[in-house]
Each structure stands twice: as C-alpha cells, then as structure tokens.
Design an enzyme around this catalytic site. Structure first.
Site, PDB file in Angstrom:
ATOM      1  N   ALA A 128       2.017  -3.991   5.553  1.00 24.19           N
ATOM      2  CA  ALA A 128       2.363  -4.187   6.969  1.00 24.19           C
ATOM      3  C   ALA A 128       1.537  -3.273   7.862  1.00 24.19           C
ATOM      4  O   ALA A 128       1.572  -3.392   9.081  1.00 24.19           O
ATOM      5  CB  ALA A 128       3.850  -3.897   7.162  1.00 24.19           C
ATOM      6  N   LEU A 136       0.828  -1.210   0.000  1.00 31.05           N
ATOM      7  CA  LEU A 136       0.000   0.000   0.000  1.00 31.05           C
ATOM      8  C   LEU A 136       0.869   1.269   0.000  1.00 31.05           C
ATOM      9  O   LEU A 136       0.875   2.043  -0.960  1.00 31.05           O
ATOM     10  CB  LEU A 136      -0.927  -0.025   1.224  1.00 31.05           C
ATOM     11  CG  LEU A 136      -1.801   1.200   1.432  1.00 31.05           C
ATOM     12  CD1 LEU A 136      -2.774   1.396   0.282  1.00 31.05           C
ATOM     13  CD2 LEU A 136      -2.569   1.060   2.750  1.00 31.05           C
ATOM     14  N   GLU A 176       5.733  -3.581  -5.078  1.00 37.07           N
ATOM     15  CA  GLU A 176       6.412  -3.021  -3.896  1.00 37.07           C
ATOM     16  C   GLU A 176       7.244  -1.781  -4.179  1.00 37.07           C
ATOM     17  O   GLU A 176       7.740  -1.620  -5.298  1.00 37.07           O
ATOM     18  CB  GLU A 176       7.403  -4.058  -3.358  1.00 37.07           C
ATOM     19  CG  GLU A 176       6.930  -4.867  -2.195  1.00 37.07           C
ATOM     20  CD  GLU A 176       6.753  -4.095  -0.897  1.00 37.07           C
ATOM     21  OE1 GLU A 176       7.311  -2.991  -0.752  1.00 37.07           O
ATOM     22  OE2 GLU A 176       6.049  -4.606  -0.004  1.00 37.07           O
ATOM     23  N   ASP A 177       7.430  -0.953  -3.170  1.00 33.72           N
ATOM     24  CA  ASP A 177       8.342   0.197  -3.293  1.00 33.72           C
ATOM     25  C   ASP A 177       9.569   0.044  -2.395  1.00 33.72           C
ATOM     26  O   ASP A 177      10.495   0.856  -2.476  1.00 33.72           O
ATOM     27  CB  ASP A 177       7.635   1.502  -2.902  1.00 33.72           C
ATOM     28  CG  ASP A 177       7.299   1.532  -1.432  1.00 33.72           C
ATOM     29  OD1 ASP A 177       6.739   0.539  -0.936  1.00 33.72           O
ATOM     30  OD2 ASP A 177       7.619   2.534  -0.765  1.00 33.72           O
ATOM     31  N   LYS A 234       8.053  -8.158   6.641  1.00 36.78           N
ATOM     32  CA  LYS A 234       8.936  -8.108   5.487  1.00 36.78           C
ATOM     33  C   LYS A 234      10.354  -7.866   6.010  1.00 36.78           C
ATOM     34  O   LYS A 234      10.487  -7.102   6.955  1.00 36.78           O
ATOM     35  CB  LYS A 234       8.523  -6.954   4.552  1.00 36.78           C
ATOM     36  CG  LYS A 234       7.090  -7.061   4.025  1.00 36.78           C
ATOM     37  CD  LYS A 234       6.633  -5.763   3.361  1.00 36.78           C
ATOM     38  CE  LYS A 234       5.138  -5.828   3.037  1.00 36.78           C
ATOM     39  NZ  LYS A 234       4.616  -4.593   2.437  1.00 36.78           N
TER      40      LYS A 234
HETATM   41  P1  B16 Z   1       1.082   1.064  10.761  1.00 37.87           P
HETATM   42  P2  B16 Z   1       3.413  -0.951   3.665  1.00 37.87           P
HETATM   43  C1  B16 Z   1       4.104  -0.048   6.081  1.00 37.87           C
HETATM   44  O1  B16 Z   1       3.190  -0.126   5.031  1.00 37.87           O
HETATM   45  C2  B16 Z   1       4.839   1.280   6.036  1.00 37.87           C
HETATM   46  O2  B16 Z   1       5.644   1.346   4.887  1.00 37.87           O
HETATM   47  C3  B16 Z   1       5.708   1.409   7.258  1.00 37.87           C
HETATM   48  O3  B16 Z   1       6.429   2.619   7.236  1.00 37.87           O
HETATM   49  C4  B16 Z   1       4.815   1.320   8.500  1.00 37.87           C
HETATM   50  O4  B16 Z   1       5.589   1.413   9.691  1.00 37.87           O
HETATM   51  C5  B16 Z   1       4.067  -0.005   8.467  1.00 37.87           C
HETATM   52  O5  B16 Z   1       3.313  -0.088   7.278  1.00 37.87           O
HETATM   53  C6  B16 Z   1       3.134  -0.168   9.656  1.00 37.87           C
HETATM   54  O6  B16 Z   1       2.118   0.785   9.570  1.00 37.87           O
HETATM   55  O7  B16 Z   1       1.813   1.747  11.857  1.00 37.87           O
HETATM   56  O8  B16 Z   1       0.041   1.927  10.096  1.00 37.87           O
HETATM   57  O9  B16 Z   1       0.526  -0.274  11.197  1.00 37.87           O
HETATM   58  O10 B16 Z   1       4.519  -0.277   2.919  1.00 37.87           O
HETATM   59  O11 B16 Z   1       3.711  -2.381   4.062  1.00 37.87           O
HETATM   60  O12 B16 Z   1       2.060  -0.791   2.999  1.00 37.87           O
HETATM   61 MG    MG Z   2       5.565   0.232   0.877  1.00 33.82          MG
END
Ligand code: B16
Ligand code: MG
Length: 223
Positions: free
Chosen positions: A121, A14, A175-176, A151
């Site tokens: 995540a 996301l 993914e980024d 991850k």
């Molecule tokens: P939250 P992704 C990740 O999203 C973010 O890139 C990361 O920076 C963040 O800490 C993590 O989600 C947890 O997010 O605090 O909202 O549960 O890139 O896997 O979509």
């Molecule tokens: Mg990401």
C-alpha cells in the site's frame, strides 16, 4: 486446495514482510498524533499496518474524535507532514534492514524461476526497495495510486497476480497484517501470514517470523 507444485508466483507485501518500516511509520504517526492532541496507543499503531496513508490519518483523527475538524486540504497537509518525517528515516535504511532470511528466500525464489510482484500500500515502496538494494527483484509493482480500495479489499492482490499473468490460485500472497491476509484470501490466492498465529488466523499458513519462511517449509505446509 492448491498444492505446492501448482504455485508459480509470489505476491509480496513490503512493510513487515521484507523490511520493518512499520516502526518508522508508527513513530512518524505518533509524532503527528501528539501534535494534534490525539492520545496514542499501541493498539492504534498496530491497526495502521497495511492501511493507506490517508486512511491511516482518518483512523487517527477518529480515535481522537477529530474526524470533522479538518478540511480535505488540511488533511493532505497533515499526511504530507507525516510523510516528510517518515521519508527522512527511510533514507537512512540499508540492506542491513532486510528482515532475517528474506534475502535468501528471495534468492531461492529467483533461482527456482518463481515470478515475483509487490503488493504494498506504500507509495514509498520503490524508494524503500532501492535503499534495500532489492529493486531488481521487483520490476513488477502494483501502483497503489491506481487502487480504488485499500486492503482488506482484494484489488491490490488481484493486480499483483495480473502483473505476473498468473491465475490467483497459482500465487502465494505474503503478508504480516490481518487486513492483508483478508485481501489475499478474497483475491483467491494462497495466504502466507508472518507473525502472530491468532492475529493472522485467517491465513492458509502462518510463520512466526521471516526466518522460517523458506520454500521447504512452505512445501511442508502446503503438501
Ligand atoms: P506510505 P504495506 C503500508 O505498507 C504500511 O504497512 C502502512 O503502515 C502505511 O501507512 C502504508 O503502507 C502507506 O505507506 O505512506 O509510504 O504510502 O504493509 O502495504 O507494504
Ligand atoms: Mg505489511
């Protein structure tokens, strides 16, 4: 090697792929680091991309040599503090915050009958998708609370393919973050990286930005 015609589903990250909450995450973590007296750096901020909330906090504490200074309960409170600040910013998001080309890409996937799931995540993913008015596109979301490892462990991408009832080799993971690309590769899916080609060198294909991510361009790369 998987051919384009074998692909039946897409498993999406996301943050940094569909929308850019990484800036909002970064600002909220930066604020917390300042309040703890941990020096912030761009490198530290970049390293948190795709990393779970508690693992991100651990990385920040470690960077400041404070990994042994807090109890688990105190760490939970710090993470909750960061999340409150982050969510306040998320609630200001609108569909205008969808990254360039991504709405069209999702529409083209739906029109062609590809299956979609989300492997983020973020525990805030359903909230973010709601703000972007994309919840309908992702009825299948891996619950990050169900994961044993974050991850680069493949678990989240493996579950993303399982939700689609597809073998991993018929899925493209999008993914980024380098940790996410590693997770996709370890899950046996085709990895599509968005961003810097050097940073994402392990990906099967890399696009410099989201507007280049189209089915036609993917077909060109995959053959
Ligand atoms: P939250 P992704 C990740 O999203 C973010 O890139 C990361 O920076 C963040 O800490 C993590 O989600 C947890 O997010 O605090 O909202 O549960 O890139 O896997 O979509
Ligand atoms: Mg990401």
């Amino acid at each position: 090697m998987t051919k384009f015609a074998d692909i039946k589903g897409f498993v999406f990250d996301l943050d940094g792929v569909i929308t850019d909450t990484s800036i909002l995450h970064g600002t909220a973590w930066h604020q917390l680091a300042d309040s703890l007296g941990v020096a912030w750096s761009e490198e530290l901020g970049n390293g948190l991309k795709g990393i779970s909330r508690m693992d991100s906090l651990e990385m920040i504490l470690k960077a400041g040599g404070k990994e042994n200074d807090y109890t688990e309960a105190e760490k939970e409170k710090l993470a909750a503090q960061k999340n409150t600040n982050y969510v306040a910013e998320v609630d200001k998001m609108t569909p205008a915050n969808i990254l360039p080309g991504m709405k069209d890409f999702l529409d083209s996937l739906r029109a062609k009958g590809y299956q979609l799931s989300l492997a983020s995540a973020s525990k805030n993913a359903p909230r973010v998708l709601g703000k972007l008015q994309l919840a309908d596109y992702f009825p299948k979301i891996v619950d990050p609370a169900s994961l044993k490892k974050g991850k680069p462990d493949p678990e989240i991408y493996t579950k993303g393919a399982e939700l689609l009832n597809l073998p991993p080799e018929q899925c493209i993971g999008v993914e980024d973050a380098a940790a996410g690309v590693a997770a996709i590769n370890a899950a046996g899916e085709v990895s599509l990286g968005i961003g810097d080609a050097t940073e994402l060198g392990a990906a099967d294909m890399v696009f410099a930005n989201t507007s280049l991510v189209t089915l036609a361009n993917i077909e060109k790369k995959l053959g």
